[in-house]
Design a protein around this motif. Structure first.
Motif, short mmCIF file in Angstrom:
data_model
loop_
_atom_site.label_atom_id
_atom_site.label_comp_id
_atom_site.label_asym_id
_atom_site.label_seq_id
_atom_site.Cartn_x
_atom_site.Cartn_y
_atom_site.Cartn_z
N LEU A 1 0.83 -1.20 0.00
CA LEU A 1 0.00 0.00 0.00
C LEU A 1 0.87 1.25 0.00
O LEU A 1 1.98 1.24 0.55
N ALA B 1 0.52 5.75 0.29
CA ALA B 1 -0.31 6.94 0.54
C ALA B 1 0.53 8.17 0.23
O ALA B 1 1.57 8.40 0.86
N THR C 1 -4.83 2.86 -8.60
CA THR C 1 -5.51 3.79 -7.71
C THR C 1 -6.98 3.44 -7.66
O THR C 1 -7.52 2.80 -8.56
N ARG D 1 -11.73 1.13 -0.23
CA ARG D 1 -10.78 2.23 0.02
C ARG D 1 -10.74 2.58 1.50
O ARG D 1 -9.67 2.89 2.04
N ASP E 1 -8.31 0.42 3.33
CA ASP E 1 -6.92 0.87 3.28
C ASP E 1 -6.66 1.93 4.35
O ASP E 1 -5.60 1.93 4.99
N LEU F 1 -4.35 7.13 -2.35
CA LEU F 1 -3.95 5.77 -1.99
C LEU F 1 -3.58 4.98 -3.24
O LEU F 1 -4.21 5.13 -4.30
#
Length: 284
Positions: free
Chosen positions: A169, A171, A206, A213, A216, A232
Protein backbone atom coordinates in the motif's frame (compact mmCIF):
# COMPACT_ATOMS: atom_id res chain seq x y z
CA UNK A 1 -137.26 -20.63 -2.31
CA UNK A 2 -135.88 -22.50 -5.26
CA UNK A 3 -132.92 -22.21 -7.65
CA UNK A 4 -133.96 -20.48 -10.81
CA UNK A 5 -132.48 -21.02 -14.24
CA UNK A 6 -130.79 -17.59 -14.00
CA UNK A 7 -128.91 -18.68 -10.89
CA UNK A 8 -127.72 -21.82 -12.59
CA UNK A 9 -126.41 -19.93 -15.65
CA UNK A 10 -124.67 -17.21 -13.60
CA UNK A 11 -123.00 -19.72 -11.26
CA UNK A 12 -121.80 -21.70 -14.27
CA UNK A 13 -120.29 -18.55 -15.83
CA UNK A 14 -118.57 -17.62 -12.55
CA UNK A 15 -117.07 -21.10 -12.27
CA UNK A 16 -115.79 -20.91 -15.86
CA UNK A 17 -114.22 -17.47 -15.24
CA UNK A 18 -112.50 -18.66 -12.06
CA UNK A 19 -111.21 -21.71 -13.91
CA UNK A 20 -109.84 -19.50 -16.66
CA UNK A 21 -108.15 -17.20 -14.12
CA UNK A 22 -106.51 -20.16 -12.37
CA UNK A 23 -105.37 -21.58 -15.72
CA UNK A 24 -103.88 -18.26 -16.84
CA UNK A 25 -102.10 -17.86 -13.48
CA UNK A 26 -100.70 -21.37 -13.69
CA UNK A 27 -99.54 -20.92 -17.29
CA UNK A 28 -97.88 -17.63 -16.33
CA UNK A 29 -95.93 -19.40 -13.59
CA UNK A 30 -94.83 -22.13 -16.01
CA UNK A 31 -93.75 -19.53 -18.60
CA UNK A 32 -91.70 -17.48 -16.11
CA UNK A 33 -89.92 -20.50 -14.73
CA UNK A 34 -89.03 -21.98 -18.12
CA UNK A 35 -88.05 -18.95 -20.17
CA UNK A 36 -84.39 -18.49 -21.27
CA UNK A 37 -82.26 -15.79 -19.58
CA UNK A 38 -82.01 -12.57 -21.50
CA UNK A 39 -78.57 -11.88 -23.01
CA UNK A 40 -77.10 -8.40 -22.87
CA UNK A 41 -76.33 -7.01 -26.28
CA UNK A 42 -73.11 -5.03 -26.69
CA UNK A 43 -73.74 -1.41 -27.46
CA UNK A 44 -71.71 -0.10 -30.35
CA UNK A 45 -69.49 2.83 -29.36
CA UNK A 46 -69.05 5.80 -31.59
CA UNK A 47 -66.01 8.10 -31.36
CA UNK A 48 -67.05 11.73 -31.60
CA UNK A 49 -64.37 14.35 -32.27
CA UNK A 50 -65.05 17.42 -30.20
CA UNK A 51 -63.78 20.87 -30.99
CA UNK A 52 -60.32 21.74 -29.69
CA UNK A 53 -57.07 19.83 -29.30
CA UNK A 54 -56.64 16.46 -27.58
CA UNK A 55 -53.88 15.76 -25.08
CA UNK A 56 -52.91 12.41 -26.65
CA UNK A 57 -53.83 13.37 -30.21
CA UNK A 58 -56.70 12.26 -32.36
CA UNK A 59 -57.13 8.48 -32.91
CA UNK A 60 -57.47 8.95 -36.68
CA UNK A 61 -54.58 11.39 -36.91
CA UNK A 62 -51.58 10.36 -38.99
CA UNK A 63 -48.35 11.81 -37.61
CA UNK A 64 -45.63 13.06 -39.91
CA UNK A 65 -42.21 12.40 -38.44
CA UNK A 66 -39.29 13.35 -40.63
CA UNK A 67 -36.01 11.51 -40.25
CA UNK A 68 -32.58 12.53 -41.54
CA UNK A 69 -32.02 8.88 -42.61
CA UNK A 70 -33.32 7.38 -45.83
CA UNK A 71 -36.58 5.42 -45.41
CA UNK A 72 -36.31 1.64 -45.15
CA UNK A 73 -39.07 -0.50 -46.62
CA UNK A 74 -38.30 -3.58 -44.55
CA UNK A 75 -38.51 -2.82 -40.81
CA UNK A 76 -36.60 -6.03 -40.05
CA UNK A 77 -33.47 -4.44 -41.56
CA UNK A 78 -33.36 -1.73 -38.93
CA UNK A 79 -30.50 -2.28 -36.50
CA UNK A 80 -31.73 -2.32 -32.94
CA UNK A 81 -29.08 -2.35 -30.20
CA UNK A 82 -29.23 -5.35 -27.92
CA UNK A 83 -29.47 -5.02 -24.19
CA UNK A 84 -25.88 -6.21 -23.76
CA UNK A 85 -24.58 -3.48 -26.09
CA UNK A 86 -26.51 -0.85 -24.15
CA UNK A 87 -24.99 -2.06 -20.89
CA UNK A 88 -21.50 -2.04 -22.40
CA UNK A 89 -21.98 1.52 -23.70
CA UNK A 90 -23.03 2.63 -20.23
CA UNK A 91 -20.01 0.92 -18.68
CA UNK A 92 -17.74 2.50 -21.29
CA UNK A 93 -19.06 5.93 -20.31
CA UNK A 94 -18.29 5.21 -16.67
CA UNK A 95 -14.84 3.99 -17.63
CA UNK A 96 -14.13 7.18 -19.59
CA UNK A 97 -15.00 9.22 -16.52
CA UNK A 98 -12.67 7.07 -14.42
CA UNK A 99 -9.90 7.60 -17.00
CA UNK A 100 -10.25 11.35 -16.60
CA UNK A 101 -9.99 10.99 -12.84
CA UNK A 102 -6.88 8.81 -13.27
CA UNK A 103 -5.26 11.41 -15.49
CA UNK A 104 -5.85 14.07 -12.85
CA UNK A 105 -4.16 11.85 -10.25
CA UNK A 106 -1.23 11.26 -12.56
CA UNK A 107 -0.79 14.98 -13.17
CA UNK A 108 -0.68 15.55 -9.43
CA UNK A 109 1.99 12.85 -9.03
CA UNK A 110 4.27 13.93 -11.85
CA UNK A 111 6.48 16.03 -9.59
CA UNK A 112 6.66 13.43 -6.80
CA UNK A 113 6.30 9.97 -8.35
CA UNK A 114 7.81 8.82 -11.63
CA UNK A 115 6.99 5.36 -12.94
CA UNK A 116 9.84 4.82 -15.44
CA UNK A 117 7.66 4.72 -18.52
CA UNK A 118 4.83 2.67 -16.96
CA UNK A 119 1.93 5.01 -16.23
CA UNK A 120 1.36 7.71 -18.83
CA UNK A 121 3.81 6.21 -21.33
CA UNK A 122 1.16 5.96 -24.06
CA UNK A 123 -1.27 8.85 -24.02
CA UNK A 124 -4.21 8.80 -26.39
CA UNK A 125 -7.98 8.74 -26.78
CA UNK A 126 -8.31 4.99 -26.27
CA UNK A 127 -9.42 4.42 -29.86
CA UNK A 128 -7.77 2.04 -32.32
CA UNK A 129 -4.51 3.42 -33.62
CA UNK A 130 -4.68 4.81 -37.16
CA UNK A 131 -2.07 4.96 -39.91
CA UNK A 132 1.12 3.00 -40.37
CA UNK A 133 3.52 4.95 -38.21
CA UNK A 134 5.90 3.52 -35.59
CA UNK A 135 3.61 4.33 -32.67
CA UNK A 136 2.01 1.58 -30.59
CA UNK A 137 -1.71 0.97 -30.72
CA UNK A 138 -3.95 -0.14 -27.88
CA UNK A 139 -3.69 0.70 -24.20
CA UNK A 140 -0.98 -0.14 -21.66
CA UNK A 141 -1.98 -2.69 -19.05
CA UNK A 142 -2.29 -0.20 -16.19
CA UNK A 143 -4.93 1.71 -18.19
CA UNK A 144 -6.94 -1.30 -19.31
CA UNK A 145 -6.93 -3.30 -16.04
CA UNK A 146 -9.67 -2.93 -13.42
CA UNK A 147 -9.28 -5.04 -10.28
CA UNK A 148 -12.13 -5.54 -7.81
CA UNK A 149 -11.66 -6.74 -4.25
CA UNK A 150 -14.83 -8.14 -2.72
CA UNK A 151 -16.62 -5.76 -0.35
CA UNK A 152 -17.69 -8.78 1.68
CA UNK A 153 -15.50 -10.32 4.30
CA UNK A 154 -13.60 -8.85 7.20
CA UNK A 155 -10.71 -6.42 7.17
CA UNK A 156 -8.37 -9.26 8.11
CA UNK A 157 -9.43 -11.32 5.06
CA UNK A 158 -8.79 -8.31 2.82
CA UNK A 159 -5.35 -7.81 4.40
CA UNK A 160 -4.53 -11.50 3.79
CA UNK A 161 -5.36 -11.06 0.10
CA UNK A 162 -2.98 -8.10 -0.18
CA UNK A 163 -0.16 -9.99 1.52
CA UNK A 164 -0.78 -13.11 -0.58
CA UNK A 165 -0.21 -11.12 -3.80
CA UNK A 166 2.60 -9.12 -2.10
CA UNK A 167 0.77 -5.88 -2.82
CA UNK A 168 2.24 -2.90 -0.98
CA UNK A 169 0.00 0.00 0.00
CA UNK A 170 1.05 3.57 -0.60
CA UNK A 171 -0.31 6.94 0.54
CA UNK A 172 0.77 10.17 -1.14
CA UNK A 173 0.46 12.97 1.40
CA UNK A 174 -0.24 16.60 0.60
CA UNK A 175 3.35 17.54 1.48
CA UNK A 176 4.65 15.22 -1.25
CA UNK A 177 5.86 12.41 1.01
CA UNK A 178 4.95 8.80 0.30
CA UNK A 179 4.19 6.26 3.06
CA UNK A 180 4.57 2.59 2.13
CA UNK A 181 2.83 -0.18 4.08
CA UNK A 182 3.44 -3.93 3.71
CA UNK A 183 2.64 -7.13 5.63
CA UNK A 184 -0.67 -5.54 6.57
CA UNK A 185 -2.21 -8.77 7.90
CA UNK A 186 0.37 -9.04 10.70
CA UNK A 187 0.00 -7.42 14.09
CA UNK A 188 2.81 -4.98 13.28
CA UNK A 189 2.73 -3.90 9.61
CA UNK A 190 6.01 -2.76 8.07
CA UNK A 191 6.06 0.91 7.09
CA UNK A 192 8.53 3.25 5.49
CA UNK A 193 8.40 6.89 4.45
CA UNK A 194 10.20 8.45 1.49
CA UNK A 195 10.41 12.06 0.42
CA UNK A 196 10.02 11.27 -3.29
CA UNK A 197 8.79 8.43 -5.47
CA UNK A 198 11.22 9.08 -8.30
CA UNK A 199 12.73 5.59 -8.03
CA UNK A 200 9.38 3.76 -8.10
CA UNK A 201 9.23 1.37 -11.07
CA UNK A 202 6.41 -0.98 -10.12
CA UNK A 203 2.93 -1.11 -11.59
CA UNK A 204 0.47 0.72 -9.36
CA UNK A 205 -3.31 1.07 -9.19
CA UNK A 206 -5.51 3.79 -7.71
CA UNK A 207 -9.05 3.54 -6.43
CA UNK A 208 -11.90 4.37 -8.84
CA UNK A 209 -14.75 3.36 -6.52
CA UNK A 210 -15.94 0.69 -4.14
CA UNK A 211 -15.97 0.46 -0.36
CA UNK A 212 -12.55 -1.14 0.11
CA UNK A 213 -10.78 2.23 0.02
CA UNK A 214 -11.92 2.78 3.60
CA UNK A 215 -10.25 -0.55 4.45
CA UNK A 216 -6.92 0.87 3.28
CA UNK A 217 -7.45 3.86 5.55
CA UNK A 218 -8.12 1.46 8.43
CA UNK A 219 -4.93 -0.49 7.70
CA UNK A 220 -2.87 2.71 7.74
CA UNK A 221 -4.57 3.75 10.96
CA UNK A 222 -3.72 0.36 12.44
CA UNK A 223 -0.05 1.08 11.67
CA UNK A 224 -0.31 4.50 13.32
CA UNK A 225 -0.81 6.73 10.26
CA UNK A 226 -3.77 9.01 9.60
CA UNK A 227 -3.82 9.36 5.81
CA UNK A 228 -7.29 10.86 5.44
CA UNK A 229 -7.33 12.98 2.29
CA UNK A 230 -4.23 11.29 0.84
CA UNK A 231 -4.11 9.53 -2.54
CA UNK A 232 -3.95 5.77 -1.99
CA UNK A 233 -2.07 3.31 -4.21
CA UNK A 234 -1.60 -0.43 -4.64
CA UNK A 235 1.92 -1.32 -5.84
CA UNK A 236 2.11 -4.68 -7.63
CA UNK A 237 5.32 -6.75 -7.79
CA UNK A 238 6.48 -8.15 -11.13
CA UNK A 239 5.33 -11.67 -10.24
CA UNK A 240 1.74 -10.54 -9.59
CA UNK A 241 1.78 -8.37 -12.70
CA UNK A 242 2.78 -11.38 -14.82
CA UNK A 243 -0.02 -13.37 -13.18
CA UNK A 244 -2.57 -10.77 -14.26
CA UNK A 245 -1.09 -10.68 -17.75
CA UNK A 246 -1.37 -14.46 -18.06
CA UNK A 247 -5.01 -14.47 -16.91
CA UNK A 248 -5.85 -11.71 -19.38
CA UNK A 249 -4.35 -13.63 -22.28
CA UNK A 250 -5.97 -16.93 -21.28
CA UNK A 251 -9.50 -15.47 -21.03
CA UNK A 252 -10.22 -15.11 -24.78
CA UNK A 253 -6.74 -15.47 -26.28
CA UNK A 254 -6.98 -11.97 -27.74
CA UNK A 255 -4.02 -9.81 -28.69
CA UNK A 256 -3.20 -7.22 -26.07
CA UNK A 257 -3.56 -4.32 -28.53
CA UNK A 258 -7.15 -5.47 -29.26
CA UNK A 259 -8.22 -5.35 -25.60
CA UNK A 260 -9.71 -2.15 -24.28
CA UNK A 261 -10.73 -3.17 -20.74
CA UNK A 262 -10.11 -6.27 -18.62
CA UNK A 263 -11.99 -6.67 -15.35
CA UNK A 264 -10.48 -8.86 -12.63
CA UNK A 265 -11.85 -10.06 -9.32
CA UNK A 266 -10.18 -11.90 -6.45
CA UNK A 267 -11.29 -15.49 -5.82
CA UNK A 268 -10.26 -17.94 -3.15
CA UNK A 269 -8.84 -21.34 -4.16
CA UNK A 270 -6.91 -24.25 -2.64
CA UNK A 271 -3.59 -22.43 -2.79
CA UNK A 272 -4.97 -19.24 -1.28
CA UNK A 273 -6.26 -16.62 -3.70
CA UNK A 274 -6.24 -16.03 -7.42
CA UNK A 275 -7.24 -13.36 -9.93
CA UNK A 276 -10.11 -14.24 -12.26
CA UNK A 277 -11.18 -12.34 -15.38
CA UNK A 278 -14.90 -11.56 -15.28
CA UNK A 279 -15.28 -9.50 -18.47
CA UNK A 280 -13.39 -7.94 -21.35
CA UNK A 281 -14.19 -5.22 -23.85
CA UNK A 282 -12.45 -4.75 -27.17
CA UNK A 283 -11.75 -2.04 -29.71
CA UNK A 284 -14.32 -2.00 -32.47
Amino acid sequence: MRVTQYDQVSSSLIAVVLALIIAVFWLSIVWFTNRLPQTENDVALEMIDLAGGAEDGSPDESLLVESPEDPIDDPSQIDTPEEENQVEEMLDSVVELSDKATQQVQQQMQTDLTNSGKVGSAAGTGKRALGFGPGKKGLPREQRWFIKFSDRGSLRDYAKQLDFFKIELGALLKNGKMIYLSKVSSDKPVSRTVSSGANEKRLYMTWQGGERRTSDLSLFKKAGFDVTGAILFHFYPKQTENMLLSQEKRYRNKKFDEIRRTYFTVRGDRTGYNFEVTRQTYFR
